[in-house]
Design a protein around this motif. Structure first.
Motif, PDB file in Angstrom:
ATOM      1  N   ALA A   1      -1.097  16.419  80.835  1.00  0.00           N
ATOM      2  CA  ALA A   1      -0.598  15.227  80.154  1.00  0.00           C
ATOM      3  C   ALA A   1      -0.219  15.557  78.720  1.00  0.00           C
ATOM      4  O   ALA A   1      -0.910  16.316  78.051  1.00  0.00           O
ATOM      5  CB  ALA A   1      -1.665  14.138  80.185  1.00  0.00           C
ATOM      6  N   GLU A   2       0.890  14.953  78.286  1.00  0.00           N
ATOM      7  CA  GLU A   2       1.316  15.132  76.897  1.00  0.00           C
ATOM      8  C   GLU A   2       0.359  14.400  75.957  1.00  0.00           C
ATOM      9  O   GLU A   2      -0.380  13.494  76.367  1.00  0.00           O
ATOM     10  CB  GLU A   2       2.754  14.609  76.724  1.00  0.00           C
ATOM     11  N   ASN A   3       0.366  14.797  74.693  1.00  0.00           N
ATOM     12  CA  ASN A   3      -0.482  14.174  73.685  1.00  0.00           C
ATOM     13  C   ASN A   3      -0.132  12.696  73.534  1.00  0.00           C
ATOM     14  O   ASN A   3       1.037  12.328  73.430  1.00  0.00           O
ATOM     15  CB  ASN A   3      -0.304  14.906  72.350  1.00  0.00           C
ATOM     16  N   GLU A   4      -1.153  11.837  73.512  1.00  0.00           N
ATOM     17  CA  GLU A   4      -0.930  10.394  73.433  1.00  0.00           C
ATOM     18  C   GLU A   4      -0.303   9.956  72.116  1.00  0.00           C
ATOM     19  O   GLU A   4       0.276   8.877  72.041  1.00  0.00           O
ATOM     20  CB  GLU A   4      -2.270   9.656  73.618  1.00  0.00           C
ATOM     21  N   SER A   5      -0.415  10.766  71.081  1.00  0.00           N
ATOM     22  CA  SER A   5       0.098  10.371  69.768  1.00  0.00           C
ATOM     23  C   SER A   5       1.599  10.582  69.614  1.00  0.00           C
ATOM     24  O   SER A   5       2.164  10.216  68.590  1.00  0.00           O
ATOM     25  CB  SER A   5      -0.634  11.149  68.672  1.00  0.00           C
ATOM     26  N   ILE A   6       2.257  11.142  70.635  1.00  0.00           N
ATOM     27  CA  ILE A   6       3.700  11.411  70.554  1.00  0.00           C
ATOM     28  C   ILE A   6       4.451  10.236  71.164  1.00  0.00           C
ATOM     29  O   ILE A   6       4.321   9.958  72.364  1.00  0.00           O
ATOM     30  CB  ILE A   6       4.058  12.720  71.281  1.00  0.00           C
ATOM     31  N   PRO A   7       5.239   9.489  70.381  1.00  0.00           N
ATOM     32  CA  PRO A   7       5.895   8.269  70.883  1.00  0.00           C
ATOM     33  C   PRO A   7       6.824   8.513  72.073  1.00  0.00           C
ATOM     34  O   PRO A   7       6.887   7.687  72.995  1.00  0.00           O
ATOM     35  CB  PRO A   7       6.680   7.768  69.664  1.00  0.00           C
ATOM     36  N   ASP A   8       7.539   9.635  72.095  1.00  0.00           N
ATOM     37  CA  ASP A   8       8.518   9.873  73.168  1.00  0.00           C
ATOM     38  C   ASP A   8       7.856  10.180  74.502  1.00  0.00           C
ATOM     39  O   ASP A   8       8.524  10.210  75.532  1.00  0.00           O
ATOM     40  CB  ASP A   8       9.425  11.040  72.770  1.00  0.00           C
TER      41      ASP A   8
ATOM     42  N   SER B   1       5.584   3.942  81.352  1.00  0.00           N
ATOM     43  CA  SER B   1       4.983   2.900  82.188  1.00  0.00           C
ATOM     44  C   SER B   1       5.124   3.226  83.666  1.00  0.00           C
ATOM     45  O   SER B   1       4.337   2.755  84.494  1.00  0.00           O
ATOM     46  CB  SER B   1       5.638   1.535  81.903  1.00  0.00           C
ATOM     47  N   GLU B   2       6.159   4.038  84.002  1.00  0.00           N
ATOM     48  CA  GLU B   2       6.395   4.426  85.399  1.00  0.00           C
ATOM     49  C   GLU B   2       7.078   5.788  85.417  1.00  0.00           C
ATOM     50  O   GLU B   2       7.496   6.303  84.366  1.00  0.00           O
ATOM     51  CB  GLU B   2       7.240   3.381  86.108  1.00  0.00           C
TER      52      GLU B   2
ATOM     53  N   SER C   1       9.947   6.724  86.313  1.00  0.00           N
ATOM     54  CA  SER C   1      11.351   6.766  85.868  1.00  0.00           C
ATOM     55  C   SER C   1      11.469   6.950  84.361  1.00  0.00           C
ATOM     56  O   SER C   1      12.536   7.319  83.859  1.00  0.00           O
ATOM     57  CB  SER C   1      12.071   5.485  86.289  1.00  0.00           C
ATOM     58  N   ASP C   2      10.371   6.684  83.630  1.00  0.00           N
ATOM     59  CA  ASP C   2      10.393   6.897  82.183  1.00  0.00           C
ATOM     60  C   ASP C   2      10.240   8.371  81.815  1.00  0.00           C
ATOM     61  O   ASP C   2      10.344   8.719  80.637  1.00  0.00           O
ATOM     62  CB  ASP C   2       9.251   6.104  81.517  1.00  0.00           C
ATOM     63  N   CYS C   3      10.004   9.219  82.815  1.00  0.00           N
ATOM     64  CA  CYS C   3       9.780  10.644  82.573  1.00  0.00           C
ATOM     65  C   CYS C   3      10.763  11.478  83.380  1.00  0.00           C
ATOM     66  O   CYS C   3      10.384  12.115  84.388  1.00  0.00           O
ATOM     67  CB  CYS C   3       8.346  11.025  82.927  1.00  0.00           C
ATOM     68  N   PRO C   4      12.062  11.466  83.028  1.00  0.00           N
ATOM     69  CA  PRO C   4      13.057  12.236  83.789  1.00  0.00           C
ATOM     70  C   PRO C   4      12.707  13.716  83.812  1.00  0.00           C
ATOM     71  O   PRO C   4      12.441  14.299  82.745  1.00  0.00           O
ATOM     72  CB  PRO C   4      14.367  11.977  83.048  1.00  0.00           C
ATOM     73  N   PRO C   5      12.650  14.329  84.983  1.00  0.00           N
ATOM     74  CA  PRO C   5      12.230  15.738  85.070  1.00  0.00           C
ATOM     75  C   PRO C   5      13.206  16.681  84.355  1.00  0.00           C
ATOM     76  O   PRO C   5      14.419  16.480  84.385  1.00  0.00           O
ATOM     77  CB  PRO C   5      12.207  15.998  86.572  1.00  0.00           C
ATOM     78  N   GLY C   6      12.629  17.687  83.702  1.00  0.00           N
ATOM     79  CA  GLY C   6      13.428  18.691  83.005  1.00  0.00           C
ATOM     80  C   GLY C   6      13.802  18.317  81.597  1.00  0.00           C
ATOM     81  O   GLY C   6      14.313  19.164  80.845  1.00  0.00           O
TER      82      GLY C   6
ATOM     83  N   THR D   1       7.903  16.524  83.884  1.00  0.00           N
ATOM     84  CA  THR D   1       7.932  16.910  85.308  1.00  0.00           C
ATOM     85  C   THR D   1       8.396  15.782  86.202  1.00  0.00           C
ATOM     86  O   THR D   1       8.621  15.992  87.394  1.00  0.00           O
ATOM     87  CB  THR D   1       6.536  17.345  85.765  1.00  0.00           C
ATOM     88  N   GLY D   2       8.508  14.564  85.653  1.00  0.00           N
ATOM     89  CA  GLY D   2       8.923  13.417  86.460  1.00  0.00           C
ATOM     90  C   GLY D   2       7.785  12.474  86.804  1.00  0.00           C
ATOM     91  O   GLY D   2       8.011  11.453  87.458  1.00  0.00           O
ATOM     92  N   ARG D   3       6.576  12.765  86.403  1.00  0.00           N
ATOM     93  CA  ARG D   3       5.430  11.923  86.705  1.00  0.00           C
ATOM     94  C   ARG D   3       4.916  11.247  85.443  1.00  0.00           C
ATOM     95  O   ARG D   3       4.921  11.835  84.363  1.00  0.00           O
ATOM     96  CB  ARG D   3       4.293  12.737  87.318  1.00  0.00           C
ATOM     97  N   CYS D   4       4.464   9.999  85.611  1.00  0.00           N
ATOM     98  CA  CYS D   4       3.830   9.253  84.532  1.00  0.00           C
ATOM     99  C   CYS D   4       2.344   9.176  84.852  1.00  0.00           C
ATOM    100  O   CYS D   4       1.953   8.607  85.883  1.00  0.00           O
ATOM    101  CB  CYS D   4       4.433   7.849  84.416  1.00  0.00           C
ATOM    102  N   LEU D   5       1.539   9.737  84.012  1.00  0.00           N
ATOM    103  CA  LEU D   5       0.094   9.785  84.238  1.00  0.00           C
ATOM    104  C   LEU D   5      -0.568   8.631  83.488  1.00  0.00           C
ATOM    105  O   LEU D   5      -0.484   8.537  82.272  1.00  0.00           O
ATOM    106  CB  LEU D   5      -0.467  11.123  83.752  1.00  0.00           C
ATOM    107  N   ARG D   6      -1.216   7.739  84.279  1.00  0.00           N
ATOM    108  CA  ARG D   6      -1.896   6.586  83.694  1.00  0.00           C
ATOM    109  C   ARG D   6      -3.350   6.578  84.125  1.00  0.00           C
ATOM    110  O   ARG D   6      -3.684   6.911  85.273  1.00  0.00           O
ATOM    111  CB  ARG D   6      -1.238   5.278  84.141  1.00  0.00           C
ATOM    112  N   ALA D   7      -4.198   6.187  83.215  1.00  0.00           N
ATOM    113  CA  ALA D   7      -5.604   6.023  83.557  1.00  0.00           C
ATOM    114  C   ALA D   7      -5.779   4.769  84.411  1.00  0.00           C
ATOM    115  O   ALA D   7      -4.877   3.919  84.512  1.00  0.00           O
ATOM    116  CB  ALA D   7      -6.445   5.934  82.285  1.00  0.00           C
ATOM    117  N   GLU D   8      -6.914   4.642  85.055  1.00  0.00           N
ATOM    118  CA  GLU D   8      -7.157   3.499  85.931  1.00  0.00           C
ATOM    119  C   GLU D   8      -7.071   2.192  85.144  1.00  0.00           C
ATOM    120  O   GLU D   8      -7.585   2.080  84.045  1.00  0.00           O
ATOM    121  CB  GLU D   8      -8.544   3.617  86.561  1.00  0.00           C
ATOM    122  N   ASN D   9      -6.391   1.208  85.763  1.00  0.00           N
ATOM    123  CA  ASN D   9      -6.239  -0.133  85.205  1.00  0.00           C
ATOM    124  C   ASN D   9      -5.478  -0.152  83.885  1.00  0.00           C
ATOM    125  O   ASN D   9      -5.595  -1.109  83.117  1.00  0.00           O
ATOM    126  CB  ASN D   9      -7.612  -0.797  85.005  1.00  0.00           C
ATOM    127  N   MET D  10      -4.714   0.889  83.613  1.00  0.00           N
ATOM    128  CA  MET D  10      -3.901   0.951  82.402  1.00  0.00           C
ATOM    129  C   MET D  10      -2.422   0.835  82.768  1.00  0.00           C
ATOM    130  O   MET D  10      -1.960   1.484  83.716  1.00  0.00           O
ATOM    131  CB  MET D  10      -4.144   2.254  81.644  1.00  0.00           C
TER     132      MET D  10
END
Length: 400
Positions: A119-126, A130-131, A133-138, A149-158
């Motif tokens: 997972a990328e650092n949470e302090s980086i705005p870019d 939320s899903e 599609s917000d993380c276009p691969p490459g 990589t194309g995946r959005c990593l969210r913690a449970e209930n977030m």
């Protein structure tokens, strides 16, 4: 009318003006004239010749070489690095000793980084998403650490999370320590060796004392009583620059060390001595501004038993030292001496010009002095046909 004007202009072409001296017995103007002469003479002697030394030929094309060395060791014991002894090969960059060098005083260590997904650092705005599609691969993360990589990593209930990236993982997440890791570096020493040469006069010198005593450089320290000892205590340099070492060691900064050579080659070579000036070059912001300090990142690379590469990322805070050298040399030369003496003599005429303006235009009897100073003598027979000796007298005395 026009013919008369043309005739007068034509005749004026053949007029000759000669200087006429009028001695005005006016004490006020005479005193002013002597004061102006004395002021000009004082300016020439004191400022032009004694202060500016304008009788010398000068050389400002200084050729200079700088060699620097830092010495000192520190022992630390941290959770990231364990027990470690720091010597000059660990905390000085670059190691070859140039006129610009960097001493590490604080750092953030991210060990055992490998090229994989995380997972990328949470302090980086870019990197916020939320899903998927917000993380276009490459696509690289702006001001981030890797590519999506194309995946959005969210913690449970977030509802919001961060994009997964391919990078050196784990990414750097720790904040800067508030206490410098190498806080005792203020006792380190800096050796600054400076060679200079003025090519016009073929004059060379160094800032190191010429001695055969091998123990001299190991025991001396720079100071007013020993200006030819090029060994400087690091904490003293920071203090002379107007800063506190423990404060600048936390977030870093830039210190300027200026060596100035002002050599009068009409004197003995031993009179040509270096002068040192110390200053803080980076701008100091109030509070905990993000613009304060000086830092950069570098990594040390390794391979495990399987041959897979990994690294330790280090964000280094510290003090950058810029050694700056400038100077000038001067030596007597007849040409600038003649030029400046001639300019001084010409400047003396300013007093006469100024007093003439007062006599002719400003005082009550200005018309009287004006008539005495400017007299027209006609060829032929002026008035009664004769030119008297009184009219041709070149030197007259006028009583005020």
């Amino acid at each position: 009318m026009g013919q008369a004007s043309c005739k007068g202009l034509y005749q004026s072409l053949f007029d000759y003006k000669t200087e006429k001296y009028v001695i005005a017995k006016n004490k006020k103007v005479g005193l002013l004239y002597r004061l102006l002469q004395l002021s000009i003479l004082t300016y020439l002697v004191v400022w032009v010749f004694l202060v500016k030394k304008s009788y010398q030929d000068t050389d400002t094309s200084l050729q200079s070489s700088i060699i620097t060395k830092v010495k000192g060791v520190i022992f630390t014991n941290t959770s990231e690095l364990g027990e470690r002894l720091w010597d000059v090969a660990d905390y000085v960059i670059p190691p070859q000793g140039e006129n610009v060098f960097f001493v590490i005083t604080n750092l953030i260590v991210t060990p055992n980084q490998r090229q994989e997904t995380c997972a990328e650092n949470e302090s980086i705005p870019d990197a916020v998403c939320s899903e998927d599609s917000d993380c276009p691969p490459g696509e690289p993360v702006v001001t981030g650490n890797g590519v999506r990589t194309g995946r959005c990593l969210r913690a449970e209930n977030m509802q919001r999370g961060t994009c997964e990236i391919f990078a050196w993982c784990p990414v750097e997440t720790r904040s800067r320590p508030e206490k410098p890791l190498l806080g005792k570096a203020e006792d380190f020493t800096i050796y600054i060796k400076n060679f200079i040469r003025f090519p016009k006069f073929n004059f060379s010198k160094t800032n190191v004392l010429d001695t055969e005593d091998r123990a001299y450089l190991k025991s001396c320290r720079f100071g007013p009583k020993d200006p030819y000892c090029p060994i400087f205590r690091l904490g003293s340099v920071v203090r002379w620059a107007g800063s506190n070492f423990q404060e600048i060691a936390v977030q870093g900064g830039v210190i300027g060390i200026q060596i100035e050579w002002d050599c009068d080659l009409d004197k003995a070579p031993s009179e040509c001595n270096p002068r040192y000036y110390f200053s803080r070059l980076d701008r100091r912001f109030s509070g905990n501004s993000v613009s304060s300090g000086y830092n950069f990142r570098f990594a040390k690379y390794y391979r495990d038993e399987a041959g897979v590469e990994f690294r330790t990322l280090i964000k280094a805070y510290g003090i950058r030292f810029d050694v700056l050298v400038n100077g000038r040399a001067g030596k007597f030369n007849i040409i600038p001496t003649i030029i400046n003496v001639g300019s001084g003599v010409a400047l003396m005429g300013v007093g006469s010009f100024f007093c003439d303006l007062i006599l002719i235009y400003l005082i009550k009897k200005s018309h009287f002095y004006r008539n005495k100073k400017f007299e027209e003598v006609l060829s032929g027979h002026p008035g009664n046909g004769k030119v008297t000796s009184e009219q041709l007298q070149n030197l007259q005395t006028v009583e005020a």
